[in-house]
Motif scaffolding. Structure first.
Motif, PDB file in Angstrom:
ATOM      1  N   PHE A 189      25.342  50.153  76.423  1.00 46.56           N
ATOM      2  CA  PHE A 189      26.418  49.161  76.321  1.00 46.56           C
ATOM      3  C   PHE A 189      26.544  48.372  77.622  1.00 46.56           C
ATOM      4  O   PHE A 189      26.656  47.141  77.602  1.00 46.56           O
ATOM      5  CB  PHE A 189      27.745  49.844  75.984  1.00 46.56           C
ATOM      6  CG  PHE A 189      28.888  48.887  75.782  1.00 46.56           C
ATOM      7  CD1 PHE A 189      29.174  48.400  74.518  1.00 46.56           C
ATOM      8  CD2 PHE A 189      29.671  48.456  76.848  1.00 46.56           C
ATOM      9  CE1 PHE A 189      30.228  47.504  74.322  1.00 46.56           C
ATOM     10  CE2 PHE A 189      30.719  47.563  76.660  1.00 46.56           C
ATOM     11  CZ  PHE A 189      30.990  47.087  75.391  1.00 46.56           C
ATOM     12  N   SER A 192      23.640  46.013  77.974  1.00 46.64           N
ATOM     13  CA  SER A 192      23.680  44.947  76.979  1.00 46.64           C
ATOM     14  C   SER A 192      24.809  43.952  77.226  1.00 46.64           C
ATOM     15  O   SER A 192      24.609  42.735  77.170  1.00 46.64           O
ATOM     16  CB  SER A 192      23.827  45.550  75.578  1.00 46.64           C
ATOM     17  OG  SER A 192      24.099  44.568  74.610  1.00 46.64           O
ATOM     18  N   GLN A 193      26.012  44.472  77.517  1.00 40.80           N
ATOM     19  CA  GLN A 193      27.206  43.627  77.591  1.00 40.80           C
ATOM     20  C   GLN A 193      27.621  43.255  79.007  1.00 40.80           C
ATOM     21  O   GLN A 193      28.510  42.427  79.197  1.00 40.80           O
ATOM     22  CB  GLN A 193      28.379  44.322  76.892  1.00 40.80           C
ATOM     23  CG  GLN A 193      28.086  44.764  75.457  1.00 40.80           C
ATOM     24  CD  GLN A 193      27.630  43.623  74.579  1.00 40.80           C
ATOM     25  OE1 GLN A 193      26.462  43.539  74.209  1.00 40.80           O
ATOM     26  NE2 GLN A 193      28.548  42.718  74.267  1.00 40.80           N
ATOM     27  N   ALA A 200      35.852  47.442  78.882  1.00 43.19           N
ATOM     28  CA  ALA A 200      36.021  46.685  77.638  1.00 43.19           C
ATOM     29  C   ALA A 200      37.138  47.254  76.766  1.00 43.19           C
ATOM     30  O   ALA A 200      37.416  46.725  75.691  1.00 43.19           O
ATOM     31  CB  ALA A 200      34.707  46.683  76.856  1.00 43.19           C
ATOM     32  N   ARG A 349      22.601  45.744  70.267  1.00 41.27           N
ATOM     33  CA  ARG A 349      23.316  44.643  70.917  1.00 41.27           C
ATOM     34  C   ARG A 349      24.302  43.985  69.957  1.00 41.27           C
ATOM     35  O   ARG A 349      25.419  43.615  70.343  1.00 41.27           O
ATOM     36  CB  ARG A 349      22.320  43.610  71.439  1.00 41.27           C
ATOM     37  CG  ARG A 349      21.662  44.008  72.763  1.00 41.27           C
ATOM     38  CD  ARG A 349      20.765  42.913  73.289  1.00 41.27           C
ATOM     39  NE  ARG A 349      19.431  42.984  72.700  1.00 41.27           N
ATOM     40  CZ  ARG A 349      18.575  41.979  72.650  1.00 41.27           C
ATOM     41  NH1 ARG A 349      18.934  40.787  73.124  1.00 41.27           N
ATOM     42  NH2 ARG A 349      17.383  42.125  72.122  1.00 41.27           N
ATOM     43  N   PHE A 352      27.284  46.382  69.579  1.00 35.24           N
ATOM     44  CA  PHE A 352      28.121  46.357  70.778  1.00 35.24           C
ATOM     45  C   PHE A 352      28.954  45.082  70.841  1.00 35.24           C
ATOM     46  O   PHE A 352      30.119  45.105  71.262  1.00 35.24           O
ATOM     47  CB  PHE A 352      27.242  46.472  72.026  1.00 35.24           C
ATOM     48  CG  PHE A 352      26.534  47.790  72.152  1.00 35.24           C
ATOM     49  CD1 PHE A 352      27.015  48.931  71.541  1.00 35.24           C
ATOM     50  CD2 PHE A 352      25.358  47.879  72.890  1.00 35.24           C
ATOM     51  CE1 PHE A 352      26.353  50.150  71.649  1.00 35.24           C
ATOM     52  CE2 PHE A 352      24.688  49.081  73.019  1.00 35.24           C
ATOM     53  CZ  PHE A 352      25.183  50.221  72.390  1.00 35.24           C
ATOM     54  N   THR A 353      28.384  43.966  70.429  1.00 39.46           N
ATOM     55  CA  THR A 353      29.132  42.707  70.400  1.00 39.46           C
ATOM     56  C   THR A 353      30.290  42.782  69.418  1.00 39.46           C
ATOM     57  O   THR A 353      31.408  42.319  69.709  1.00 39.46           O
ATOM     58  CB  THR A 353      28.199  41.542  70.042  1.00 39.46           C
ATOM     59  OG1 THR A 353      27.161  41.437  71.009  1.00 39.46           O
ATOM     60  CG2 THR A 353      28.976  40.228  69.995  1.00 39.46           C
ATOM     61  N   GLN A 356      33.006  45.099  70.900  1.00 42.05           N
ATOM     62  CA  GLN A 356      33.728  44.413  71.965  1.00 42.05           C
ATOM     63  C   GLN A 356      34.703  43.385  71.386  1.00 42.05           C
ATOM     64  O   GLN A 356      35.814  43.209  71.891  1.00 42.05           O
ATOM     65  CB  GLN A 356      32.747  43.750  72.925  1.00 42.05           C
ATOM     66  CG  GLN A 356      33.409  43.222  74.199  1.00 42.05           C
ATOM     67  CD  GLN A 356      32.397  42.732  75.208  1.00 42.05           C
ATOM     68  OE1 GLN A 356      31.197  42.807  74.997  1.00 42.05           O
ATOM     69  NE2 GLN A 356      32.888  42.216  76.328  1.00 42.05           N
TER      70      GLN A 356
END
Length: 360
Positions: A189, A192-193, A200, A349, A352-353, A356
């Motif tokens: 995470f 990726s973020q 987050a 990804r 995770f998006t 978030q």
């Protein structure tokens, strides 16, 4: 019979006394020029003395009973650990627990301290917040359910590593299948973020194929907390994660449940990583004794079945002296070698998006 109002007395207890403080060599200390830390430590000493007072007979009622009964007492603390270091914060908690153990004493603590909040049972935490209308709202995680169920859910939350402060303040809960995901997802995470899960507002916890954890997920959903469940595609066959149970828990199958690998025809998380990535990890961490390097073909031939079990067995057989301890250790070694967001599998990804966005 008419209702009677309770009588509250503020006469008992420690009112006031002159206080002189000096250093070990006898030099007097001017409290008006001392820092907040010194003032708090003096308050700590007073609270310790108060504990002794509460335990003594000085607060006993003077009734006609053969044995005087202790006065029912409420002790109120306002931000008691402010300006204290961690060791003294622990002392504050010990004092509060000691006072709470007395049958005639109740303790109320107003605090923003995560350490204090995490130091008590979640059922004893009351969250006060202002509504849009300016009124103060009282929230409790246990809601209006039965005490036995509340206690059980609190035990589950503690078992899966969710602290009280996390339950109260985190904006999204990401439930994963087991220890492999629990170790690797934080690294993936962040890569990726560009920020850690905590920053987050996301709390990560492992279900460990445990139905109790699914109950907790349903409980959080019921109380309007945001939850995302991320499990391997082959978990559809797991009795705890069957569709009807997820629906019963209140999870939205289109927005709150992600089956890792399913969109690509894979069964599990480990399959999302390429054969080249696995070969690079194996050469770095578990080289073959004879010096023959691992290749992508060594891993590609194990696709289609239980990929993680097959490659773990292969590595243990061919690199016995340096083989991984298990699947979690094996994937963590690979993940720790990744350096760019593009190396994180696209499906992860995307998940995770989404998580978030839910947290926001």
């Amino acid at each position: 019979m008419t209702d009677s109002m309770p009588e509250v007395s503020f006469k008992g207890g420690f009112k006031r006394a002159p206080l002189e403080v000096s250093k070990a060599d006898g030099e007097p200390v001017d409290l008006t020029r001392s820092g907040q830390g010194s003032t708090r430590r003096i308050a700590l000493a007073v609270w310790e003395w108060t504990s002794s007072l509460l335990e003594s007979s000085e607060l006993a009622a003077t009734g006609e009973q053969d044995e005087p009964q202790p006065t029912q007492t409420i002790v109120v603390y306002d931000e008691p650990d402010t300006h204290l270091d961690y060791r003294h914060q622990r002392t504050v908690m010990d004092i509060i627990r000691k006072q709470c153990a007395l049958p005639h004493v109740s303790v109320i603590v107003a605090t923003h301290s995560m350490n204090l909040i995490d130091g008590v049972d979640i059922a004893d935490v009351v969250h006060l917040k202002l509504s849009d209308s300016g009124r103060t709202l009282v929230e409790r995680l246990d809601g209006d359910t039965h005490d036995g169920i509340d206690f059980h859910l609190g035990q589950i939350a503690a078992a899966v590593g969710l602290r009280n402060s996390v339950l109260l303040h985190e904006r999204c809960f990401l439930a994963v299948e087991g220890p492999t995901e629990q170790q690797c997802v934080p690294l993936l995470f962040r890569l990726s973020q560009g920020l850690p899960l905590q920053a987050a507002g996301i709390a990560l916890w492992a279900c460990d194929n445990n139905e109790g954890a699914l109950h907790l997920a349903g409980y959080l959903v019921k109380h309007h907390r945001t939850v995302m469940l991320m499990v391997d595609a082959d978990s559809r066959a797991n009795k705890h994660f069957k569709t009807e149970k997820l629906i019963k828990a209140g999870l939205d199958l289109t927005k709150q449940v992600s089956y890792v690998g399913e969109s690509q025809g894979y069964n599990e998380l480990e399959e999302l990583f390429s054969d080249l990535q696995w070969a690079a990890a194996a050469n770095a961490h578990w080289p073959r004794p004879e010096g023959q390097p691992w290749s992508a073909d060594d891993f590609s031939e194990h696709r289609g079945g239980k990929f993680s079990e097959r490659i773990l067995y292969m590595i243990k057989q061919q690199a016995a002296e340096s083989s991984p301890n298990g699947k979690a250790d094996m994937l963590y070694a690979l993940v720790s070698m990744l350096t760019t967001p593009e190396e994180v599998p696209q499906q992860l990804r995307d998940i995770f998006t989404e998580v978030q966005a839910l947290a926001c």
